[in-house]
Design an enzyme around this catalytic site. Structure first.
Site, short mmCIF file in Angstrom:
data_model
loop_
_atom_site.label_atom_id
_atom_site.label_comp_id
_atom_site.label_asym_id
_atom_site.label_seq_id
_atom_site.Cartn_x
_atom_site.Cartn_y
_atom_site.Cartn_z
N ASN A 37 32.43 33.92 91.04
CA ASN A 37 31.35 33.02 90.65
C ASN A 37 31.72 31.54 90.83
OD1 ASN A 37 28.84 32.39 89.66
ND2 ASN A 37 29.25 33.00 87.54
N HIS A 122 24.34 42.02 75.40
CA HIS A 122 24.48 40.64 74.93
C HIS A 122 23.28 40.18 74.12
CE1 HIS A 122 27.47 38.86 78.00
NE2 HIS A 122 27.78 40.10 77.72
N ARG A 147 27.27 42.51 71.62
CA ARG A 147 27.96 41.22 71.51
C ARG A 147 26.98 40.21 70.95
NH1 ARG A 147 30.14 37.27 76.39
NH2 ARG A 147 28.18 36.20 76.05
N TYR A 159 28.08 28.04 75.22
CA TYR A 159 28.30 29.23 76.03
C TYR A 159 27.63 30.45 75.37
CZ TYR A 159 30.11 33.55 77.58
OH TYR A 159 30.14 34.84 78.03
N ASP A 210 32.50 36.62 71.79
CA ASP A 210 33.28 35.96 72.86
C ASP A 210 33.49 34.49 72.49
OD1 ASP A 210 34.43 35.06 75.20
OD2 ASP A 210 32.87 35.88 76.52
N HIS A 212 35.29 32.50 74.37
CA HIS A 212 35.31 31.84 75.69
C HIS A 212 36.37 30.75 75.80
CE1 HIS A 212 33.29 31.10 79.63
NE2 HIS A 212 32.97 32.37 79.46
N GLU A 236 36.95 38.04 71.59
CA GLU A 236 37.34 37.94 73.01
C GLU A 236 37.78 36.53 73.38
OE1 GLU A 236 34.20 39.42 75.52
OE2 GLU A 236 34.72 38.05 77.13
N GLU A 262 39.33 38.76 81.40
CA GLU A 262 38.32 38.73 82.46
C GLU A 262 38.73 37.82 83.62
OE1 GLU A 262 34.92 37.48 80.09
OE2 GLU A 262 34.99 35.50 81.01
N ARG A 283 40.69 43.30 79.51
CA ARG A 283 39.35 43.20 80.08
C ARG A 283 39.34 42.95 81.60
NH1 ARG A 283 36.01 39.80 79.05
NH2 ARG A 283 34.25 41.21 79.10
N HIS A 312 35.28 43.59 82.02
CA HIS A 312 34.27 42.55 82.21
C HIS A 312 33.11 43.12 83.02
CE1 HIS A 312 33.62 38.26 84.06
NE2 HIS A 312 32.85 38.43 83.01
N ASP A 316 27.60 38.27 87.13
CA ASP A 316 28.20 37.82 88.39
C ASP A 316 29.07 38.90 89.02
OD1 ASP A 316 29.45 36.67 85.88
OD2 ASP A 316 31.13 36.38 87.24
N GLU A 339 31.56 46.25 79.33
CA GLU A 339 30.49 45.25 79.18
C GLU A 339 29.37 45.57 80.17
OE1 GLU A 339 31.67 41.27 80.25
OE2 GLU A 339 29.95 40.36 79.24
N TRP A 402 35.77 25.40 79.48
CA TRP A 402 34.42 25.94 79.33
C TRP A 402 34.50 27.42 78.99
CZ3 TRP A 402 31.61 29.72 82.06
CH2 TRP A 402 30.28 29.89 81.57
#
Ligand code: GCO
Ligand code: MG
Length: 402
Positions: A37, A122, A147, A159, A210, A212, A236, A262, A283, A312, A316, A339, A402
């Site tokens: 991605n 999600h 999630r 996020y 998550d 992130h 996560e 991931e 993951r 993961h 994407d 996921e 991010w």
């Protein structure tokens, strides 16, 4: 049998996907996902300029030898671009092997270990009550695991909170959009979300979250502790995981299960995390960790240390990756969860597949290979569009993860 042609197919039915297609002199072909991605064309160049020329004339049955040739033979090993490119080829070769044998991929790996693959969806909302409504929708759809993400008061965007709830796609701009982050605001808010969710729905469903990559180890230890009463399935990517050692500190402070991986691309990214039992779920996934051949190695190591898989599966990762992952999940003894972010109807049309969702589980089909194809005519109708993932800054302007 010999490989006579290799190509990449780039298509954007709502988001960009890179697919590897390997053709043989006997008419059998295989496909693999090679999508990274926001960096898609780097992988395309690596494949077309450096890997495909080495494949022509080889026997596609020699998957292991080809994998070693591409990995060791490069001299410059590892990294997301290299390992995504290798994964695309590896997945296509397993697809060919399955088609030649007339067997679904999970049979080649060792056969079924389970009837279906538990997946998590999600649920997200700008505010807690919106997330609560979204969780209810997933429960109605039959999900066993969900999630939950939520906007943070005082931050304009975060996020995991999607405009289009079912099809979250964060790579949303031609140049990276900028988000603002405050750890303090976030850490105050998240326990309230899970308190509300457990209050409303009880403890019959698995809940996941998550982070992130946004905390320091000691902050992650505290968040994990604050979330303990709500019995999460996992927390996560609590911290950026370049420093595997740092997970020890989180572990010392919380029994909330930890998941990571991931963005890992080889077994060496998680070797210490696994062998020192610093995590509960790994993951890594087919497309970003060197294909079925390498993912199997990671899962086998993890099994020795009570670490289970949790691949993961964001949007994407194309349906080709999802198909291959489901065969892997159907076999892998130490399976944890998969996921599953749904693809748009346009994407599903470009990639016809034989997996299906029922009652919280995804089921790999029984077609030979991984069971996913690409409609090249339709794919050509959706040309590549540059799209970046966002970047993140603290409230004072400092660049952040991010
Ligand atoms: C997840 C991920 C994704 C990533 C995305 C980046 O757990 O599904 O964190 O949402 O951000 O895959 O391309
Ligand atoms: Mg994630």
């Amino acid at each position: 049998m010999k490989i006579i042609n290799c190509k990449t197919i780039i298509t954007c039915p709502g988001r960009n996907f890179v697919t590897v297609k390997i053709e043989t002199d006997e008419g059998v072909y295989g496909i693999g996902d090679a999508t990274l991605n926001g960096r898609e064309l780097a992988v395309v160049a690596y494949l077309e300029e450096h890997l495909f020329p080495c494949l022509i004339g080889r026997d596609p049955a020699q998957i292991e030898d080809i994998w070693q040739y591409l990995y060791r033979g490069a001299y410059w090993r590892r990294g997301p671009v290299t390992m995504t490119a290798i994964a695309g080829i590896d997945t296509a070769l397993w697809d060919i092997k399955g088609k030649v044998a007339g067997l679904p991929l999970y049979e080649l790996l060792g056969g079924r270990s389970r009837d279906g693959v538990m997946v998590y969806g999600h649920a997200n909302g700008v505010e807690i009550e919106e997330t609560v409504d979204e969780v209810a929708k997933y429960i109605d759809l039959g999900y066993k695991a969900i999630r939950a993400q939520c906007g943070v008061p005082g931050l304009p965007s975060t996020y995991g909170v999607a405009k289009d709830k079912m099809y979250y796609e964060p790579a949303d701009a031609e140049l990276p959009s900028e988000n603002v982050w405050s750890t303090e605001k976030y850490m105050k808010h998240v326990p309230q979300l899970f308190e509300r969710l457990r209050d409303k729905f009880g403890f019959d469903h698995h809940l996941l979250h998550d982070v992130h990559h946004r905390l320091t180890p000691i902050q992650a230890g505290r968040l994990g502790k604050d979330l303990e009463p709500y019995r999460l399935f996992w927390m996560e990517d609590a911290v950026p995981a370049e420093n595997q050692e740092s997970f020890r500190l989180i572990r010392q402070h919380t029994t909330t299960p930890l998941a990571v991986g991931e963005i890992f691309n080889t077994i060496f990214d998680c070797q210490q995390l696994i062998t020192e039992q610093l995590i509960d779920y790994i993951r890594t996934t087919v497309v970003h960790a060197g294909g079925i051949t390498h993912l199997r190695r990671i899962a086998n190591l993890a099994d020795l240390y009570h670490v289970r898989t949790g691949s993961h599966g964001a949007t994407d990762l194309s349906p080709v990756c999802m198909g291959a992952a489901l065969h892997f999940d159907t076999w892998v003894p130490n399976f944890g969860i998969q996921e599953y972010m749904r693809h748009t109807p346009e994407t599903d049309e470009v990639f016809p597949h034989d997996y299906h969702f029922k009652d919280g589980y995804l089921h790999a089909g029984s077609k030979p290979g991984h069971g996913v194809d690409i409609d090249e005519t339709l794919a050509a109708r959706y040309p590549y569009k540059p799209a970046y993932l966002p970047v993140n800054r603290l409230e004072d302007g400092t660049m952040y993860n991010w």
